[in-house]
Design an enzyme around this catalytic site. Structure first.
Site, mmCIF file in Angstrom:
data_model
loop_
_atom_site.group_PDB
_atom_site.id
_atom_site.type_symbol
_atom_site.label_atom_id
_atom_site.label_comp_id
_atom_site.label_asym_id
_atom_site.label_seq_id
_atom_site.Cartn_x
_atom_site.Cartn_y
_atom_site.Cartn_z
ATOM 1 N N SER A 155 7.317 8.523 7.667
ATOM 2 C CA SER A 155 5.985 9.076 7.853
ATOM 3 C C SER A 155 5.632 9.834 6.585
ATOM 4 O O SER A 155 6.010 9.435 5.486
ATOM 5 C CB SER A 155 5.946 9.967 9.095
ATOM 6 O OG SER A 155 4.658 10.508 9.269
ATOM 7 N N TYR A 182 -5.054 7.209 6.011
ATOM 8 C CA TYR A 182 -3.621 7.358 5.733
ATOM 9 C C TYR A 182 -3.008 8.359 6.716
ATOM 10 O O TYR A 182 -1.939 8.109 7.293
ATOM 11 C CB TYR A 182 -3.415 7.832 4.299
ATOM 12 C CG TYR A 182 -1.962 7.988 3.901
ATOM 13 C CD1 TYR A 182 -1.105 6.890 3.837
ATOM 14 C CD2 TYR A 182 -1.445 9.244 3.576
ATOM 15 C CE1 TYR A 182 0.220 7.036 3.471
ATOM 16 C CE2 TYR A 182 -0.126 9.401 3.199
ATOM 17 C CZ TYR A 182 0.708 8.290 3.147
ATOM 18 O OH TYR A 182 2.023 8.449 2.787
ATOM 19 N N LYS A 186 0.064 7.756 9.386
ATOM 20 C CA LYS A 186 1.326 8.506 9.285
ATOM 21 C C LYS A 186 1.598 9.312 10.561
ATOM 22 O O LYS A 186 2.756 9.470 10.957
ATOM 23 C CB LYS A 186 1.298 9.413 8.061
ATOM 24 C CG LYS A 186 1.274 8.663 6.726
ATOM 25 C CD LYS A 186 2.590 7.920 6.456
ATOM 26 C CE LYS A 186 2.579 6.450 6.754
ATOM 27 N NZ LYS A 186 3.875 5.793 6.420
#
Length: 324
Positions: A155, A182, A186
């Site tokens: 992550s 993003y 994650k």
């Protein structure tokens, strides 16, 4: 021995014998994936590396193959394009047909801050690649993870930029922001670990998510220099205001250290269902006003069990598959 932010893969694995261990690492064509594979085979592990571009991966891992041969390990490659579920399913089918078990799966591959785009199956690029590709791949080979084995999902502290948005995962009604996208992907990586851990811990399989740290690799190629500098200045200002030391980039061996620590060194009960960074389990911290990457810690929404279950259900709906 206590490890931290500057620990390297070699330091974390010092004295560790991995002979007889079989480990799958995705994203072995550059950066962290190559270093992760190298460090594992150097200690005798049998590593299967997955990559979208096999020719690039073969060039990038030539030294990994030599290291494996010299240390009693082995290294092989399998084609896997996480942005194409046909490729994902084909790779999983191939591994299932071989029937060889894995002690650890390290889901390392990913993309970062890409311009708006879609995967071959029509999903927003980052969510589709970073989360849904691994979601299908790992679940399809879950029975190949030995009882007592582990899943490590890479992550990022970037999860702080956004929780998942299950109402609009593909930015159909939300204005696209590459950093927010993003962040969503994650956070999804962490939530996937939480729910996978819950579902598989009965047979001793534990899942964890790790933040490798800030590293200058190919991952950041979509971020322009000006944007990167603005981003870094913002982080440094946040850290200064909080009275913590300035941010420093890690080397690739330092960035890969938490992955191998969580995979083969840390006690399973310590890392299962958790988020780790700098070779330790992170504490839950309060969401700061801007969602910035100010310092260490994990935001609670990324470890929330109900959020994890909801993401799992939504992911199954999106990919058209149900996993036990």
């Amino acid at each position: 021995m206590a490890f931290g932010a500057t620990s390297t893969t070699d330091e974390v694995l010092a004295g560790v014998d991995l002979k007889g261990k079989r480990i799958l690492v995705t994203g072995v064509s550059a950066g962290l994936g190559v270093e992760t594979a190298r460090s594992l085979v150097e200690h005798g592990a049998e590593v299967v590396g997955a990559a979208r571009d096999l020719e690039k991966a073969q060039r990038a891992t030539a030294e990994v193959s030599r290291t494996a041969e010299a240390n009693g390990g082995s290294f092989s490659l399998i084609e896997l394009d996480l942005a194409d579920l046909a490729s994902v399913r084909a790779a999983a089918d191939k591994l299932n047909a071989e029937g060889k078990l894995f002690d650890v799966v390290i889901a390392n591959a990913g993309v970062m801050a890409t311009p708006f785009g879609k995967t071959k199956d029509g999903f927003e690029t980052q969510f589709g690649t970073n989360h849904l590709g691994h979601f299908v791949f790992v679940n399809r080979i879950a029975k190949l993870i030995k009882d007592g084995g582990r899943l490590v999902n890479l992550s990022s502290a970037g999860h702080r930029y956004s929780d998942v948005n299950l109402d609009d995962p593909n930015f159909e009604t939300t204005e696209y922001d590459p950093i927010v996208a993003y962040g969503r992907s994650k956070t999804a990586n962490i939530l996937f670990s939480v729910e996978f851990d819950r579902r598989h811990r009965g047979r001793g399989v534990r899942a964890t998510a790790v933040h490798p740290g800030g590293i200058q690799t190919e991952l950041s190629r979509h971020i322009g220099d000006d944007v990167l500098m603005q981003w870094l200045e913002r982080i440094q200002q946040q850290r200064k205001e909080a009275g913590v030391p300035p941010f420093e980039f890690k080397t690739i061996p330092q960035g890969s250290a938490t992955s191998v620590w969580a995979a083969v060194v840390a006690p399973a009960e310590e890392v299962g269902g958790k988020y780790c960074e700098d070779c330790h389990v992170s504490e839950i911290v309060a969401v700061d006003a801007e969602g910035g990457v100010m310092s260490g810690g994990v935001f609670a929404y990324a470890l929330d069990a109900a959020n994890a279950a909801a993401l799992w259900k939504k992911s199954e709906e999106l990919v058209g598959e149900t996993f036990a």
